[in-house]
Design a protein around this motif. Sequence first.
Motif: not given
Length: 177
Positions: A115-117, A123-124, A129-130, A166-167
């Motif tokens: 969820l944090r991811g 929210k950037h 990005e990584q 998530w990425r």
Amino acid sequence: MTKILMGSLILCIFDGVILHDNIKILKYQQKIFLKILKMSLLQDLLYLLQLTTWTKVFFKPFSDVYDVVFLSDFHDLLSDLNISYYPMVDQIVASKGRIFYGTFYSTFSGYITRLRGYYATKKHIDGYEQGITKSYYFYPQRKRYDMLQYKRVEGPYWPREFPAAWRDIDKGIPIVE
């Protein structure tokens, strides 16, 4: 409630991680947890997840350093909610914290990390990005900083989350001709 806790440090500790009959071991664990937390920040709000009355006693010394709050402190906001949903509320609140400490072999902590991811990507937040979030593991120590670097998916799959969850999930896959 999440707005109140968004800038906070979230600590996810389960009774099984700290449950010992030996008072010397408990005192040692208190010192270790406080030392780790003090390395993360100077002073902050500390929200503790999934705790029983017994473990609240264990974390009493933490209130000397932090403003400590528990889900039970927000009971008036949750009075209409079935208590079966409390763990999910804990996970949503934890996903919005500035820093999160969980347990490596916990699927509960793993879902919070995922969820944090999602939230960091939306929210950037620095590192998105990584696929990096400010999430750490208390246990085992050799895994403490695993979430601070991108890691490809590899087995076993259940002890942790991987940034591939998530990425770049909103990007398509090019058509191969």
